[in-house]
Design a protein around this motif. Structure first.
Motif, PDB file in Angstrom:
ATOM      1  N   ALA A  39       0.819  -1.209   0.000  1.00 35.05           N
ATOM      2  CA  ALA A  39       0.000   0.000   0.000  1.00 35.05           C
ATOM      3  C   ALA A  39       0.854   1.262   0.000  1.00 35.05           C
ATOM      4  O   ALA A  39       0.546   2.236  -0.709  1.00 35.05           O
ATOM      5  N   SER A  40       1.930   1.267   0.784  1.00 35.49           N
ATOM      6  CA  SER A  40       2.759   2.472   0.877  1.00 35.49           C
ATOM      7  C   SER A  40       3.473   2.782  -0.430  1.00 35.49           C
ATOM      8  O   SER A  40       3.886   3.920  -0.661  1.00 35.49           O
ATOM      9  N   SER A  41       3.633   1.767  -1.293  1.00 38.05           N
ATOM     10  CA  SER A  41       4.291   1.992  -2.583  1.00 38.05           C
ATOM     11  C   SER A  41       3.342   2.573  -3.624  1.00 38.05           C
ATOM     12  O   SER A  41       3.783   3.216  -4.584  1.00 38.05           O
ATOM     13  N   ALA A  42       2.040   2.357  -3.442  1.00 38.91           N
ATOM     14  CA  ALA A  42       1.067   2.739  -4.467  1.00 38.91           C
ATOM     15  C   ALA A  42       1.082   4.231  -4.803  1.00 38.91           C
ATOM     16  O   ALA A  42       1.044   4.590  -5.988  1.00 38.91           O
ATOM     17  N   PRO A  43       1.122   5.150  -3.818  1.00 34.86           N
ATOM     18  CA  PRO A  43       1.137   6.575  -4.197  1.00 34.86           C
ATOM     19  C   PRO A  43       2.324   6.952  -5.080  1.00 34.86           C
ATOM     20  O   PRO A  43       2.190   7.760  -6.006  1.00 34.86           O
ATOM     21  N   SER A  44       3.487   6.360  -4.798  1.00 33.86           N
ATOM     22  CA  SER A  44       4.670   6.655  -5.615  1.00 33.86           C
ATOM     23  C   SER A  44       4.510   6.109  -7.023  1.00 33.86           C
ATOM     24  O   SER A  44       4.932   6.747  -7.993  1.00 33.86           O
ATOM     25  N   TRP A  45       3.919   4.929  -7.157  1.00 27.61           N
ATOM     26  CA  TRP A  45       3.684   4.386  -8.503  1.00 27.61           C
ATOM     27  C   TRP A  45       2.813   5.342  -9.315  1.00 27.61           C
ATOM     28  O   TRP A  45       3.103   5.585 -10.496  1.00 27.61           O
ATOM     29  N   ILE A  46       1.769   5.873  -8.674  1.00 24.50           N
ATOM     30  CA  ILE A  46       0.874   6.784  -9.389  1.00 24.50           C
ATOM     31  C   ILE A  46       1.628   8.043  -9.819  1.00 24.50           C
ATOM     32  O   ILE A  46       1.493   8.506 -10.957  1.00 24.50           O
ATOM     33  N   SER A  47       2.437   8.600  -8.919  1.00 22.58           N
ATOM     34  CA  SER A  47       3.180   9.826  -9.239  1.00 22.58           C
ATOM     35  C   SER A  47       4.167   9.597 -10.373  1.00 22.58           C
ATOM     36  O   SER A  47       4.289  10.423 -11.286  1.00 22.58           O
ATOM     37  N   ILE A  48       4.877   8.471 -10.325  1.00 23.21           N
ATOM     38  CA  ILE A  48       5.861   8.164 -11.363  1.00 23.21           C
ATOM     39  C   ILE A  48       5.169   7.914 -12.703  1.00 23.21           C
ATOM     40  O   ILE A  48       5.641   8.350 -13.759  1.00 23.21           O
ATOM     41  N   ALA A  49       4.031   7.224 -12.667  1.00 17.61           N
ATOM     42  CA  ALA A  49       3.277   6.984 -13.903  1.00 17.61           C
ATOM     43  C   ALA A  49       2.802   8.298 -14.501  1.00 17.61           C
ATOM     44  O   ALA A  49       2.824   8.487 -15.721  1.00 17.61           O
ATOM     45  N   ALA A  70       4.249  11.246 -14.141  1.00 17.37           N
ATOM     46  CA  ALA A  70       5.410  11.923 -14.718  1.00 17.37           C
ATOM     47  C   ALA A  70       5.778  11.308 -16.061  1.00 17.37           C
ATOM     48  O   ALA A  70       6.151  12.013 -17.002  1.00 17.37           O
ATOM     49  N   ALA A  71       5.666   9.976 -16.162  1.00 15.81           N
ATOM     50  CA  ALA A  71       5.959   9.311 -17.432  1.00 15.81           C
ATOM     51  C   ALA A  71       4.963   9.719 -18.510  1.00 15.81           C
ATOM     52  O   ALA A  71       5.301   9.752 -19.700  1.00 15.81           O
ATOM     53  N   ALA A  72       3.729  10.044 -18.091  1.00 16.48           N
ATOM     54  CA  ALA A  72       2.708  10.478 -19.051  1.00 16.48           C
ATOM     55  C   ALA A  72       2.879  11.934 -19.453  1.00 16.48           C
ATOM     56  O   ALA A  72       2.182  12.412 -20.349  1.00 16.48           O
ATOM     57  N   GLY A  73       3.792  12.653 -18.776  1.00 18.51           N
ATOM     58  CA  GLY A  73       4.086  14.024 -19.184  1.00 18.51           C
ATOM     59  C   GLY A  73       3.488  15.100 -18.324  1.00 18.51           C
ATOM     60  O   GLY A  73       3.505  16.265 -18.705  1.00 18.51           O
ATOM     61  N   VAL A  74       2.927  14.736 -17.147  1.00 14.92           N
ATOM     62  CA  VAL A  74       2.361  15.760 -16.268  1.00 14.92           C
ATOM     63  C   VAL A  74       3.310  15.982 -15.102  1.00 14.92           C
ATOM     64  O   VAL A  74       4.226  15.199 -14.862  1.00 14.92           O
ATOM     65  N   GLN A  97      -5.893  13.267  -9.452  1.00 18.87           N
ATOM     66  CA  GLN A  97      -5.177  14.480  -9.868  1.00 18.87           C
ATOM     67  C   GLN A  97      -4.422  14.258 -11.175  1.00 18.87           C
ATOM     68  O   GLN A  97      -4.421  15.126 -12.056  1.00 18.87           O
ATOM     69  N   VAL A  98      -3.776  13.102 -11.299  1.00 19.57           N
ATOM     70  CA  VAL A  98      -3.038  12.797 -12.527  1.00 19.57           C
ATOM     71  C   VAL A  98      -3.992  12.701 -13.711  1.00 19.57           C
ATOM     72  O   VAL A  98      -3.702  13.206 -14.805  1.00 19.57           O
ATOM     73  N   ASP A 126       5.891  19.999 -19.409  1.00 22.47           N
ATOM     74  CA  ASP A 126       5.541  19.672 -18.037  1.00 22.47           C
ATOM     75  C   ASP A 126       6.345  18.525 -17.453  1.00 22.47           C
ATOM     76  O   ASP A 126       6.201  18.228 -16.284  1.00 22.47           O
ATOM     77  N   HIS A 127       7.152  17.866 -18.242  1.00 27.63           N
ATOM     78  CA  HIS A 127       7.872  16.702 -17.719  1.00 27.63           C
ATOM     79  C   HIS A 127       9.359  16.866 -17.939  1.00 27.63           C
ATOM     80  O   HIS A 127       9.838  16.855 -19.064  1.00 27.63           O
ATOM     81  N   ASP A 128      10.073  17.035 -16.877  1.00 28.94           N
ATOM     82  CA  ASP A 128      11.526  17.118 -16.903  1.00 28.94           C
ATOM     83  C   ASP A 128      12.098  15.734 -16.656  1.00 28.94           C
ATOM     84  O   ASP A 128      11.760  15.095 -15.673  1.00 28.94           O
ATOM     85  N   PRO A 129      12.944  15.198 -17.561  1.00 26.08           N
ATOM     86  CA  PRO A 129      13.478  13.859 -17.342  1.00 26.08           C
ATOM     87  C   PRO A 129      14.296  13.747 -16.073  1.00 26.08           C
ATOM     88  O   PRO A 129      14.544  12.655 -15.602  1.00 26.08           O
ATOM     89  N   LEU A 130      14.707  14.874 -15.482  1.00 25.60           N
ATOM     90  CA  LEU A 130      15.464  14.836 -14.241  1.00 25.60           C
ATOM     91  C   LEU A 130      14.579  15.148 -13.040  1.00 25.60           C
ATOM     92  O   LEU A 130      15.093  15.405 -11.950  1.00 25.60           O
ATOM     93  N   SER A 131      13.250  15.103 -13.221  1.00 24.62           N
ATOM     94  CA  SER A 131      12.352  15.527 -12.155  1.00 24.62           C
ATOM     95  C   SER A 131      12.478  14.648 -10.915  1.00 24.62           C
ATOM     96  O   SER A 131      12.166  15.071  -9.814  1.00 24.62           O
ATOM     97  N   GLY A 132      12.889  13.388 -11.087  1.00 25.54           N
ATOM     98  CA  GLY A 132      13.043  12.538  -9.914  1.00 25.54           C
ATOM     99  C   GLY A 132      14.096  13.078  -8.962  1.00 25.54           C
ATOM    100  O   GLY A 132      13.964  12.936  -7.736  1.00 25.54           O
ATOM    101  N   ARG A 133      15.150  13.667  -9.473  1.00 27.84           N
ATOM    102  CA  ARG A 133      16.170  14.263  -8.613  1.00 27.84           C
ATOM    103  C   ARG A 133      15.648  15.545  -7.991  1.00 27.84           C
ATOM    104  O   ARG A 133      16.033  15.913  -6.891  1.00 27.84           O
ATOM    105  N   LEU A 134      14.731  16.238  -8.677  1.00 33.16           N
ATOM    106  CA  LEU A 134      14.196  17.473  -8.149  1.00 33.16           C
ATOM    107  C   LEU A 134      13.190  17.214  -7.033  1.00 33.16           C
ATOM    108  O   LEU A 134      12.913  18.068  -6.259  1.00 33.16           O
TER     109      LEU A 134
END
Length: 229
Positions: free
Chosen positions: A121-131, A133-137, A184-185, A221-229
């Motif tokens: 369950a704790s991993s699910a919010p991060s999966w949604i956020s990463i997905a 970002a991959a979609a460009g938002v 939101q995504v 809207d999607h920076d490929p380095l956004s994970g570091r940001l």
């Protein structure tokens, strides 16, 4: 609904002197990411080896250090111009692994199925956020059960010994957070699709073709380095 994530700017200001010292010492962002992972492991070991309420002191110290490292690696990378795609990857892996390590610290106190449920369950919010970002938002963060809230629940469990209720709070809160982020995504994706469609119609009317209109929102809207940001 940002939850405790809204305190991030305040927390970042408290770390200014430490950040400048690390930069002067030429400490790499990836080293800070790894240090955060070690702090999470130390917090989990404190859960497992130190009984409540005594566990609360090392757990709070190590979790605060873990959150500090999660803040510092990105800010150091930005200020020193060391943002890299590999750094972004390591940052994401380190963040996810640190979260999982903390929850694994509950294992000596509660049943394996409950721990596994909390991990999933704790991993699910991060999966949604990463997905998203991959979609460009833009990257979606915050609560009601984000990284900071999970650390707070862990600290309460260390102080009280209420490990099973804490795990249930993490599970329910994480599922709700995943649903909020997914909504939101979806809204952001629909908005970008609508804007791209309108630009495509304008290009056709102007005789410019539709070449890349379908990707119009992605670069903005999607920076490929956004994970570091």
């Amino acid at each position: 609904m940002n939850g405790l994530y809204a305190l991030k700017p305040w927390f970042a200001r408290r770390l200014t002197l430490l950040r400048r010292r690390l930069i002067r010492s030429d400490i790499s962002p990836n080293s800070v990411t790894f240090a955060g992972l070690l702090c999470a492991g130390a917090a989990a070991a404190s859960f497992a080896m130190v009984p409540a309420p005594w566990a609360v002191v090392p757990v709070v110290v190590f979790l605060t250090a873990r959150l500090a490292c999660a803040n510092l690696d990105g800010s150091i990378a930005r200020e020193t111009g060391k943002q890299t795609r590999l750094g972004s990857l390591l940052n994401e892996i380190g963040d996810r692994a640190a979260d999982l390590l903390v929850i694994l610290g509950f294992l000596p106190h509660i049943s394996l199925p409950l721990v596994l449920s909390a991990l999933l369950a704790s991993s699910a919010p991060s999966w949604i956020s990463i997905a998203g970002a991959a979609a460009g938002v833009r990257r979606i963060n915050g609560g009601p059960m984000g990284k900071t809230e999970r650390c707070l629940v862990a600290a309460v469990a260390a102080a009280s010994g209420w490990y099973a209720p804490a795990a249930l709070v993490v599970i329910v809160g994480s599922v709700v957070t995943a649903g909020v982020r997914l909504f939101q995504v979806a809204v952001l994706c629909n908005r970008l699709d609508g804007e791209s469609g309108r630009r495509g119609e304008g290009d056709r009317e102007g005789g410019n073709g539709v070449g890349d209109s379908g990707r119009g929102g992605e670069g903005r809207d999607h920076d490929p380095l956004s994970g570091r940001l």
